[in-house]
Design a protein around this motif. Sequence first.
Motif, PDB file in Angstrom:
ATOM      1  N   GLN A  22      12.441  86.705  25.800  1.00  0.00           N
ATOM      2  CA  GLN A  22      12.738  85.399  26.397  1.00  0.00           C
ATOM      3  C   GLN A  22      11.711  84.351  25.987  1.00  0.00           C
ATOM      4  OE1 GLN A  22      15.540  84.408  28.056  1.00  0.00           O
ATOM      5  NE2 GLN A  22      16.182  86.408  27.309  1.00  0.00           N
ATOM      6  N   LEU A  23      10.448  84.761  25.885  1.00  0.00           N
ATOM      7  CA  LEU A  23       9.412  83.835  25.410  1.00  0.00           C
ATOM      8  C   LEU A  23       9.709  83.374  23.990  1.00  0.00           C
ATOM      9  CD1 LEU A  23       6.153  85.493  26.761  1.00  0.00           C
ATOM     10  CD2 LEU A  23       6.988  83.204  27.319  1.00  0.00           C
ATOM     11  N   ALA A  24      10.132  84.290  23.143  1.00  0.00           N
ATOM     12  CA  ALA A  24      10.463  83.944  21.757  1.00  0.00           C
ATOM     13  C   ALA A  24      11.631  82.963  21.711  1.00  0.00           C
ATOM     14  CB  ALA A  24      10.779  85.212  20.966  1.00  0.00           C
ATOM     15  N   ALA A  25      12.630  83.190  22.543  1.00  0.00           N
ATOM     16  CA  ALA A  25      13.790  82.294  22.579  1.00  0.00           C
ATOM     17  C   ALA A  25      13.398  80.898  23.047  1.00  0.00           C
ATOM     18  CB  ALA A  25      14.876  82.872  23.479  1.00  0.00           C
ATOM     19  N   ALA A  26      12.567  80.822  24.074  1.00  0.00           N
ATOM     20  CA  ALA A  26      12.121  79.522  24.582  1.00  0.00           C
ATOM     21  C   ALA A  26      11.268  78.806  23.542  1.00  0.00           C
ATOM     22  CB  ALA A  26      11.343  79.700  25.882  1.00  0.00           C
ATOM     23  N   MET A  44      10.886  86.433  35.977  1.00  0.00           N
ATOM     24  CA  MET A  44      10.798  87.793  35.442  1.00  0.00           C
ATOM     25  C   MET A  44       9.393  88.358  35.632  1.00  0.00           C
ATOM     26  SD  MET A  44      12.947  87.337  31.892  1.00  0.00           S
ATOM     27  CE  MET A  44      12.765  89.042  31.349  1.00  0.00           C
ATOM     28  N   LEU A  45       8.388  87.539  35.338  1.00  0.00           N
ATOM     29  CA  LEU A  45       7.003  88.001  35.476  1.00  0.00           C
ATOM     30  C   LEU A  45       6.662  88.285  36.935  1.00  0.00           C
ATOM     31  CD1 LEU A  45       5.287  85.603  32.926  1.00  0.00           C
ATOM     32  CD2 LEU A  45       5.546  88.086  32.704  1.00  0.00           C
ATOM     33  N   GLN A  63       9.078  93.921  27.166  1.00  0.00           N
ATOM     34  CA  GLN A  63       9.885  93.588  25.996  1.00  0.00           C
ATOM     35  C   GLN A  63      10.905  92.489  26.316  1.00  0.00           C
ATOM     36  OE1 GLN A  63      11.810  96.910  24.179  1.00  0.00           O
ATOM     37  NE2 GLN A  63      12.595  95.726  22.464  1.00  0.00           N
ATOM     38  N   GLN A  64      11.494  92.557  27.500  1.00  0.00           N
ATOM     39  CA  GLN A  64      12.450  91.522  27.908  1.00  0.00           C
ATOM     40  C   GLN A  64      11.753  90.167  28.053  1.00  0.00           C
ATOM     41  OE1 GLN A  64      14.000  93.218  31.500  1.00  0.00           O
ATOM     42  NE2 GLN A  64      15.698  94.234  30.445  1.00  0.00           N
ATOM     43  N   VAL A  65      10.557  90.177  28.619  1.00  0.00           N
ATOM     44  CA  VAL A  65       9.800  88.941  28.787  1.00  0.00           C
ATOM     45  C   VAL A  65       9.459  88.347  27.426  1.00  0.00           C
ATOM     46  CG1 VAL A  65       7.624  87.954  29.623  1.00  0.00           C
ATOM     47  CG2 VAL A  65       8.864  89.596  31.045  1.00  0.00           C
ATOM     48  N   VAL A  66       8.996  89.172  26.517  1.00  0.00           N
ATOM     49  CA  VAL A  66       8.632  88.685  25.183  1.00  0.00           C
ATOM     50  C   VAL A  66       9.853  88.126  24.460  1.00  0.00           C
ATOM     51  CG1 VAL A  66       7.769  89.381  22.917  1.00  0.00           C
ATOM     52  CG2 VAL A  66       6.584  90.126  24.981  1.00  0.00           C
TER      53      VAL A  66
END
Length: 85
Positions: free
Chosen positions: A41-45, A28-29, A36-39
């Motif tokens: 996904q980071l939170a989920a990981a 994604m990056l 917002q989508q990246v953040v």
Amino acid sequence: MQLEADNIRPAINRLKRAQGQLGGIIRMLEEGADCQQVVNQLAAASKAVDRASFAIVAAGLQQCLTAEEPEMSPEQLEKMFLSLA
């Protein structure tokens, strides 16, 4: 202390899922995805890794408490648990 593989199988599965999520985040990056989508996904990981960590510590505590001769002292167990805080 070596954990029994059967006791930590769910944690291993969570970590594998988090590994896949991290690969997706990197893509994604590299592709310029929305912040917002990246953040999200980071939170989920991060949550997946946290849950796996707590599951591993819980399995270790249970294994240690039920052993005839524990390999770790209560202080070592506490230190291991608090390292996740």
